[in-house]
Scaffold this motif. Sequence first.
Motif, PDB file in Angstrom:
ATOM      1  N   LEU A  85     -12.836  33.553  57.104  1.00 56.27           N
ATOM      2  CA  LEU A  85     -13.378  33.162  55.566  1.00 56.27           C
ATOM      3  C   LEU A  85     -13.429  31.887  55.558  1.00 56.27           C
ATOM      4  N   LEU A  86     -13.658  30.981  56.217  1.00 54.32           N
ATOM      5  CA  LEU A  86     -13.563  29.338  56.237  1.00 54.32           C
ATOM      6  C   LEU A  86     -14.788  28.978  56.403  1.00 54.32           C
ATOM      7  N   ASP A  87     -16.032  29.702  56.540  1.00 53.98           N
ATOM      8  CA  ASP A  87     -17.397  29.960  56.927  1.00 53.98           C
ATOM      9  C   ASP A  87     -18.017  30.820  56.224  1.00 53.98           C
ATOM     10  N   ASP A  88     -17.465  31.277  55.235  1.00 52.84           N
ATOM     11  CA  ASP A  88     -17.964  31.870  54.203  1.00 52.84           C
ATOM     12  C   ASP A  88     -17.161  31.123  52.614  1.00 52.84           C
ATOM     13  N   PRO A  89     -18.368  30.112  52.288  1.00 52.44           N
ATOM     14  CA  PRO A  89     -17.525  30.127  50.804  1.00 52.44           C
ATOM     15  C   PRO A  89     -17.667  30.697  49.363  1.00 52.44           C
ATOM     16  N   ASP A  90     -18.850  31.934  49.723  1.00 54.61           N
ATOM     17  CA  ASP A  90     -18.319  33.206  48.518  1.00 54.61           C
ATOM     18  C   ASP A  90     -17.613  33.692  48.797  1.00 54.61           C
ATOM     19  N   ARG A  91     -16.502  34.301  49.709  1.00 60.39           N
ATOM     20  CA  ARG A  91     -15.673  34.751  50.164  1.00 60.39           C
ATOM     21  C   ARG A  91     -14.493  34.222  49.659  1.00 60.39           C
ATOM     22  N   MET A  92     -14.255  32.466  49.936  1.00 61.21           N
ATOM     23  CA  MET A  92     -13.415  31.834  49.229  1.00 61.21           C
ATOM     24  C   MET A  92     -13.172  31.713  47.615  1.00 61.21           C
ATOM     25  N   ARG A  93     -14.694  31.692  47.280  1.00 60.94           N
ATOM     26  CA  ARG A  93     -14.532  31.727  46.103  1.00 60.94           C
ATOM     27  C   ARG A  93     -14.222  32.942  45.158  1.00 60.94           C
ATOM     28  N   ASP A  94     -14.464  34.091  45.695  1.00 62.83           N
ATOM     29  CA  ASP A  94     -14.225  34.969  45.453  1.00 62.83           C
ATOM     30  C   ASP A  94     -12.662  35.322  45.461  1.00 62.83           C
ATOM     31  N   ILE A  95     -11.620  35.178  46.563  1.00 66.67           N
ATOM     32  CA  ILE A  95     -10.377  34.715  46.049  1.00 66.67           C
ATOM     33  C   ILE A  95     -10.021  33.899  45.070  1.00 66.67           C
ATOM     34  N   GLY A  96     -10.430  32.826  44.914  1.00 65.74           N
ATOM     35  CA  GLY A  96     -10.130  31.883  44.512  1.00 65.74           C
ATOM     36  C   GLY A  96      -9.789  32.689  42.747  1.00 65.74           C
ATOM     37  N   HIS A  97     -10.923  33.276  42.767  1.00 67.81           N
ATOM     38  CA  HIS A  97     -11.666  33.213  41.496  1.00 67.81           C
ATOM     39  C   HIS A  97     -10.547  34.489  40.788  1.00 67.81           C
ATOM     40  N   ALA A  98     -10.380  35.783  41.563  1.00 62.07           N
ATOM     41  CA  ALA A  98      -8.756  36.416  41.664  1.00 62.07           C
ATOM     42  C   ALA A  98      -7.662  35.919  41.172  1.00 62.07           C
ATOM     43  N   ALA A  99      -7.601  34.589  41.929  1.00 58.38           N
ATOM     44  CA  ALA A  99      -5.886  34.197  41.249  1.00 58.38           C
ATOM     45  C   ALA A  99      -6.409  33.204  40.137  1.00 58.38           C
ATOM     46  N   LEU A 100      -7.561  33.179  39.811  1.00 59.96           N
ATOM     47  CA  LEU A 100      -7.499  32.191  38.749  1.00 59.96           C
ATOM     48  C   LEU A 100      -7.324  33.102  37.534  1.00 59.96           C
ATOM     49  N   ASP A 101      -7.794  34.298  37.693  1.00 62.19           N
ATOM     50  CA  ASP A 101      -7.990  35.146  36.630  1.00 62.19           C
ATOM     51  C   ASP A 101      -6.919  35.554  36.416  1.00 62.19           C
ATOM     52  N   VAL A 102      -5.688  35.923  37.273  1.00 64.32           N
ATOM     53  CA  VAL A 102      -4.222  35.964  37.225  1.00 64.32           C
ATOM     54  C   VAL A 102      -3.885  35.203  36.309  1.00 64.32           C
ATOM     55  N   VAL A 103      -3.972  33.679  36.948  1.00 59.87           N
ATOM     56  CA  VAL A 103      -3.072  33.094  36.074  1.00 59.87           C
ATOM     57  C   VAL A 103      -3.953  32.528  34.951  1.00 59.87           C
ATOM     58  N   ARG A 104      -5.275  32.504  34.461  1.00 63.10           N
ATOM     59  CA  ARG A 104      -5.366  32.566  33.231  1.00 63.10           C
ATOM     60  C   ARG A 104      -4.898  33.500  32.135  1.00 63.10           C
ATOM     61  N   ALA A 105      -4.825  35.386  32.339  1.00 71.10           N
ATOM     62  CA  ALA A 105      -4.311  36.094  31.873  1.00 71.10           C
ATOM     63  C   ALA A 105      -2.509  35.755  31.658  1.00 71.10           C
ATOM     64  N   GLU A 106      -1.840  34.560  31.602  1.00 74.17           N
ATOM     65  CA  GLU A 106      -0.449  35.149  31.811  1.00 74.17           C
ATOM     66  C   GLU A 106      -0.213  34.133  30.218  1.00 74.17           C
ATOM     67  N   PRO A 107       0.070  35.013  29.786  1.00 70.91           N
ATOM     68  CA  PRO A 107       0.081  34.427  28.397  1.00 70.91           C
ATOM     69  C   PRO A 107       1.020  32.658  27.786  1.00 70.91           C
ATOM     70  N   ARG A 108       2.022  32.801  29.054  1.00 69.48           N
ATOM     71  CA  ARG A 108       2.437  31.282  29.255  1.00 69.48           C
ATOM     72  C   ARG A 108       0.949  30.549  29.849  1.00 69.48           C
ATOM     73  N   THR A 109      -0.332  30.004  29.372  1.00 67.48           N
ATOM     74  CA  THR A 109      -0.709  29.117  31.013  1.00 67.48           C
ATOM     75  C   THR A 109      -1.691  28.862  29.525  1.00 67.48           C
ATOM     76  N   ASP A 110      -1.848  27.277  29.601  1.00 72.68           N
ATOM     77  CA  ASP A 110      -3.274  26.412  28.157  1.00 72.68           C
ATOM     78  C   ASP A 110      -4.349  26.855  29.346  1.00 72.68           C
ATOM     79  N   PRO A 111      -5.416  27.650  28.809  1.00 73.85           N
ATOM     80  CA  PRO A 111      -6.866  27.983  29.710  1.00 73.85           C
ATOM     81  C   PRO A 111      -7.077  27.177  29.820  1.00 73.85           C
ATOM     82  N   ASP A 112      -7.207  25.852  29.144  1.00 71.58           N
ATOM     83  CA  ASP A 112      -8.033  24.670  29.401  1.00 71.58           C
ATOM     84  C   ASP A 112      -7.474  23.308  29.576  1.00 71.58           C
ATOM     85  N   ARG A 113      -6.194  23.892  30.566  1.00 71.45           N
ATOM     86  CA  ARG A 113      -5.417  23.130  31.471  1.00 71.45           C
ATOM     87  C   ARG A 113      -4.863  23.508  33.076  1.00 71.45           C
ATOM     88  N   ILE A 114      -6.384  24.009  33.996  1.00 74.96           N
ATOM     89  CA  ILE A 114      -5.487  23.900  35.270  1.00 74.96           C
ATOM     90  C   ILE A 114      -6.093  23.712  36.286  1.00 74.96           C
TER      91      ILE A 114
END
Length: 247
Positions: A85-114
């Motif tokens: 995983l550490l040798d594959d930046p694209d996999r790491m980014r995919d994992i990070g973006h999936a988590a980012l999508d979850v937190v952005r979908a939370e109504p309490r989140t200010d999407p401009d401040r993450i």
Amino acid sequence: MTTVTTRTVTYPADGLTMIGHLALPGGADRRPAVLIGPEGTGLNDFQRRRADALAELGYVALAFDINGGRWFTDPEEMLAHALPLLDDPDRMRDIGHAALDVVRAEPRTDPDRIAAIGYGTGGAIALELGRDGVDLQAIGTVNALTTGRPGEAARIRCPVWAGVGSEDPIMPAEQRDAFAAEMQAAGVDWRLVVYGGALHAFHHPPVDQAVRSGVGHHPEHAKRAWRDIVGLLAECMPVTASGEPPR
């Protein structure tokens, strides 16, 4: 102290069903949000408590998963999963973006401040989100001085804080120098704190599992590193009682 509510969130990433821990501060207003990435062993109560602590400070906090709900007790099994995983930046980014999508979908989140913080592999994922040009307010890593593909650090658009133990054999002086050179060449607003006498994973309390040589808890430096991370967030992404940034 604000009233904190928590819930488990499941979402797909890296071909797995990830099981994250979302912590919300009291109220109904939008708040800045923080992603919290775990070390290669996986998400456990340490990162869940960190999410709860940040929610007490007024942040939406998601402790995200990287192993599909697994916690590796065997260091060799963990390395067999984490090193590719550490040798594959694209996999790491995919994992990070999936988590980012979850937190952005939370109504309490200010999407401009993450912001994104992380430990070990989770910190490397936070850095890869920055190198991918994600509009984060801050990146904080402990034991994760990973360098990226040439030129991509110039996409980092926020301050970067990194902490590491002086005696960490996994992140030795040569790795510290390479990370510093990458950040400096890219014009990133960066800082690196070296905690004297600390080993790898110095931040993590002892757990009932086999550990590798060069890994060990340092209680005082663990507290200091956490205070440094909280200070980074307060500087880059302050939150008031109303959730609005100070004027």
